[in-house]
Design a protein around this motif. Structure first.
Motif, PDB file in Angstrom:
ATOM      1  N   LEU A  51      -3.242  -3.516  16.594  1.00 54.53           N
ATOM      2  CA  LEU A  51      -3.062  -3.029  15.397  1.00 54.53           C
ATOM      3  C   LEU A  51      -3.581  -3.641  14.126  1.00 54.53           C
ATOM      4  N   TYR A  52      -3.375  -4.984  14.041  1.00 52.30           N
ATOM      5  CA  TYR A  52      -3.613  -5.760  12.953  1.00 52.30           C
ATOM      6  C   TYR A  52      -5.111  -6.267  13.182  1.00 52.30           C
ATOM      7  N   ASN A  53      -5.536  -6.399  14.209  1.00 50.31           N
ATOM      8  CA  ASN A  53      -7.002  -6.890  14.287  1.00 50.31           C
ATOM      9  C   ASN A  53      -7.850  -5.655  14.179  1.00 50.31           C
ATOM     10  N   ARG A  54      -7.382  -4.391  14.583  1.00 48.89           N
ATOM     11  CA  ARG A  54      -8.251  -3.124  14.110  1.00 48.89           C
ATOM     12  C   ARG A  54      -8.188  -3.020  12.650  1.00 48.89           C
ATOM     13  N   ASN A  55      -7.077  -3.355  11.934  1.00 50.88           N
ATOM     14  CA  ASN A  55      -7.099  -3.088  10.530  1.00 50.88           C
ATOM     15  C   ASN A  55      -7.964  -4.129   9.674  1.00 50.88           C
ATOM     16  N   LEU A  56      -7.866  -5.475  10.328  1.00 50.44           N
ATOM     17  CA  LEU A  56      -8.695  -6.632   9.694  1.00 50.44           C
ATOM     18  C   LEU A  56     -10.215  -6.263   9.859  1.00 50.44           C
ATOM     19  N   LEU A  57     -10.639  -5.842  11.132  1.00 49.34           N
ATOM     20  CA  LEU A  57     -11.894  -5.447  11.180  1.00 49.34           C
ATOM     21  C   LEU A  57     -12.476  -4.251  10.359  1.00 49.34           C
ATOM     22  N   THR A  58     -11.383  -3.175  10.138  1.00 45.71           N
ATOM     23  CA  THR A  58     -11.800  -2.115   9.606  1.00 45.71           C
ATOM     24  C   THR A  58     -12.094  -2.461   7.829  1.00 45.71           C
ATOM     25  N   ASN A  59     -11.165  -3.426   7.554  1.00 46.99           N
ATOM     26  CA  ASN A  59     -11.164  -3.938   5.969  1.00 46.99           C
ATOM     27  C   ASN A  59     -12.532  -4.680   5.855  1.00 46.99           C
ATOM     28  N   ILE A  60     -12.658  -5.555   6.738  1.00 46.89           N
ATOM     29  CA  ILE A  60     -14.037  -6.385   6.604  1.00 46.89           C
ATOM     30  C   ILE A  60     -15.182  -5.701   6.556  1.00 46.89           C
ATOM     31  N   SER A  61     -15.222  -4.484   7.687  1.00 50.39           N
ATOM     32  CA  SER A  61     -16.202  -3.611   7.617  1.00 50.39           C
ATOM     33  C   SER A  61     -16.602  -2.794   6.013  1.00 50.39           C
ATOM     34  N   PHE A 104     -22.631 -11.090  -7.356  1.00 44.01           N
ATOM     35  CA  PHE A 104     -22.167 -12.469  -7.252  1.00 44.01           C
ATOM     36  C   PHE A 104     -20.719 -12.397  -6.779  1.00 44.01           C
ATOM     37  N   ASN A 105     -19.938 -11.423  -7.468  1.00 44.18           N
ATOM     38  CA  ASN A 105     -18.499 -11.161  -7.069  1.00 44.18           C
ATOM     39  C   ASN A 105     -18.282 -10.666  -5.870  1.00 44.18           C
ATOM     40  N   ASP A 106     -19.126  -9.951  -5.286  1.00 45.93           N
ATOM     41  CA  ASP A 106     -19.024  -9.511  -3.805  1.00 45.93           C
ATOM     42  C   ASP A 106     -19.294 -10.546  -2.874  1.00 45.93           C
ATOM     43  N   PHE A 107     -20.041 -11.523  -3.126  1.00 43.26           N
ATOM     44  CA  PHE A 107     -19.918 -12.713  -2.166  1.00 43.26           C
ATOM     45  C   PHE A 107     -18.810 -13.490  -2.016  1.00 43.26           C
ATOM     46  N   ASN A 108     -17.621 -13.360  -2.862  1.00 48.85           N
ATOM     47  CA  ASN A 108     -16.545 -13.868  -2.751  1.00 48.85           C
ATOM     48  C   ASN A 108     -15.774 -13.204  -1.676  1.00 48.85           C
ATOM     49  N   LEU A 109     -16.245 -11.823  -1.732  1.00 47.35           N
ATOM     50  CA  LEU A 109     -15.572 -10.976  -0.622  1.00 47.35           C
ATOM     51  C   LEU A 109     -16.178 -11.365   0.868  1.00 47.35           C
ATOM     52  N   LEU A 110     -17.457 -11.838   0.847  1.00 47.44           N
ATOM     53  CA  LEU A 110     -18.192 -12.116   2.081  1.00 47.44           C
ATOM     54  C   LEU A 110     -17.510 -13.392   2.330  1.00 47.44           C
ATOM     55  N   SER A 111     -17.282 -14.205   1.471  1.00 45.52           N
ATOM     56  CA  SER A 111     -16.818 -15.500   2.135  1.00 45.52           C
ATOM     57  C   SER A 111     -15.314 -15.610   2.527  1.00 45.52           C
ATOM     58  N   LYS A 112     -14.626 -14.599   2.092  1.00 46.34           N
ATOM     59  CA  LYS A 112     -13.232 -14.514   2.423  1.00 46.34           C
ATOM     60  C   LYS A 112     -13.309 -13.728   3.789  1.00 46.34           C
ATOM     61  N   ASN A 113     -14.096 -12.827   3.786  1.00 40.72           N
ATOM     62  CA  ASN A 113     -14.108 -12.261   5.214  1.00 40.72           C
ATOM     63  C   ASN A 113     -14.645 -13.147   6.322  1.00 40.72           C
ATOM     64  N   GLU A 114     -15.438 -13.803   5.992  1.00 38.22           N
ATOM     65  CA  GLU A 114     -16.037 -14.873   7.139  1.00 38.22           C
ATOM     66  C   GLU A 114     -14.995 -15.757   7.488  1.00 38.22           C
ATOM     67  N   GLY A 115     -14.123 -16.236   6.617  1.00 36.84           N
ATOM     68  CA  GLY A 115     -12.991 -17.006   6.726  1.00 36.84           C
ATOM     69  C   GLY A 115     -11.837 -16.310   7.690  1.00 36.84           C
ATOM     70  N   LEU A 116     -11.825 -15.059   7.483  1.00 39.82           N
ATOM     71  CA  LEU A 116     -10.791 -14.223   8.178  1.00 39.82           C
ATOM     72  C   LEU A 116     -11.084 -14.148   9.573  1.00 39.82           C
ATOM     73  N   LEU A 117     -12.610 -14.003   9.722  1.00 42.25           N
ATOM     74  CA  LEU A 117     -12.954 -13.812  11.256  1.00 42.25           C
ATOM     75  C   LEU A 117     -12.976 -15.193  12.022  1.00 42.25           C
ATOM     76  N   LEU A 118     -13.048 -16.080  11.270  1.00 41.31           N
ATOM     77  CA  LEU A 118     -13.066 -17.576  11.872  1.00 41.31           C
ATOM     78  C   LEU A 118     -11.578 -17.817  12.264  1.00 41.31           C
ATOM     79  N   LEU A 119     -10.566 -17.409  11.177  1.00 40.23           N
ATOM     80  CA  LEU A 119      -9.296 -17.635  11.460  1.00 40.23           C
ATOM     81  C   LEU A 119      -8.953 -17.042  12.652  1.00 40.23           C
ATOM     82  N   HIS A 120      -9.078 -15.814  13.126  1.00 42.09           N
ATOM     83  CA  HIS A 120      -8.800 -15.137  13.982  1.00 42.09           C
ATOM     84  C   HIS A 120      -9.427 -15.073  15.172  1.00 42.09           C
ATOM     85  N   GLY A 121     -10.396 -16.120  15.299  1.00 45.31           N
ATOM     86  CA  GLY A 121     -11.259 -16.319  16.325  1.00 45.31           C
ATOM     87  C   GLY A 121     -12.320 -15.561  16.871  1.00 45.31           C
ATOM     88  N   TYR A 122     -12.782 -14.811  15.816  1.00 43.02           N
ATOM     89  CA  TYR A 122     -14.171 -13.991  16.189  1.00 43.02           C
ATOM     90  C   TYR A 122     -15.469 -14.939  15.572  1.00 43.02           C
TER      91      TYR A 122
END
Length: 125
Positions: A51-61, A104-122
């Motif tokens: 459930l956590y991974n599904r929510n994480l991927l949904t938010n990143i999407s 420019f501000n949304d690239f912050n989201l992109l960096s954050k989401n990339e970090g989350l994906l790497l942190l969770h093994g994606y």
């Protein structure tokens, strides 16, 4: 009542027999309960992780969809303006200015989401 040694001996054996049966029943029940609880906890942890991974991927999407939509807006402005015979550079700049800041501000989201994906093994994503 007869109080013979045989009668007392049989009563003592019956008490010991009953105690052993109750003890073994309690031991079997305890082991089965432990194994059942362990399986339930493992299933619950797996379900929570899923459930956590599904929510994480949904938010990143959702975040990526916002960035994609913003890039498409910028692309649409360039596409429209390049088809004009006399593009008005000031007007193009005025239309792009809020979009540049948002991008420019949304690239912050992109960096954050990339970090989350790497942190969770994606790694591949």
């Amino acid at each position: 009542m007869i109080h013979s040694p045989f009668f007392i001996y049989m009563t003592l054996l019956e008490i010991i027999d009953t105690a052993i049966k109750i003890g073994l029943g309690a031991l079997i029940t305890g082991v089965i309960t432990y194994l059942n609880q362990k399986a339930n906890i493992s299933a619950s942890v797996a379900k929570d992780n899923l459930l956590y991974n599904r929510n994480l991927l949904t938010n990143i999407s959702k975040d990526l969809e916002e960035i994609n939509h913003l890039v498409l807006k910028i692309w649409a402005i360039f596409e429209f303006e390049t088809k004009q015979s006399q593009p008005a550079l000031n007007e193009i700049s005025d239309r792009l200015k809020p979009l540049r800041h948002a991008l420019f501000n949304d690239f912050n989201l992109l960096s954050k989401n990339e970090g989350l994906l790497l942190l969770h093994g994606y790694i591949e994503q």
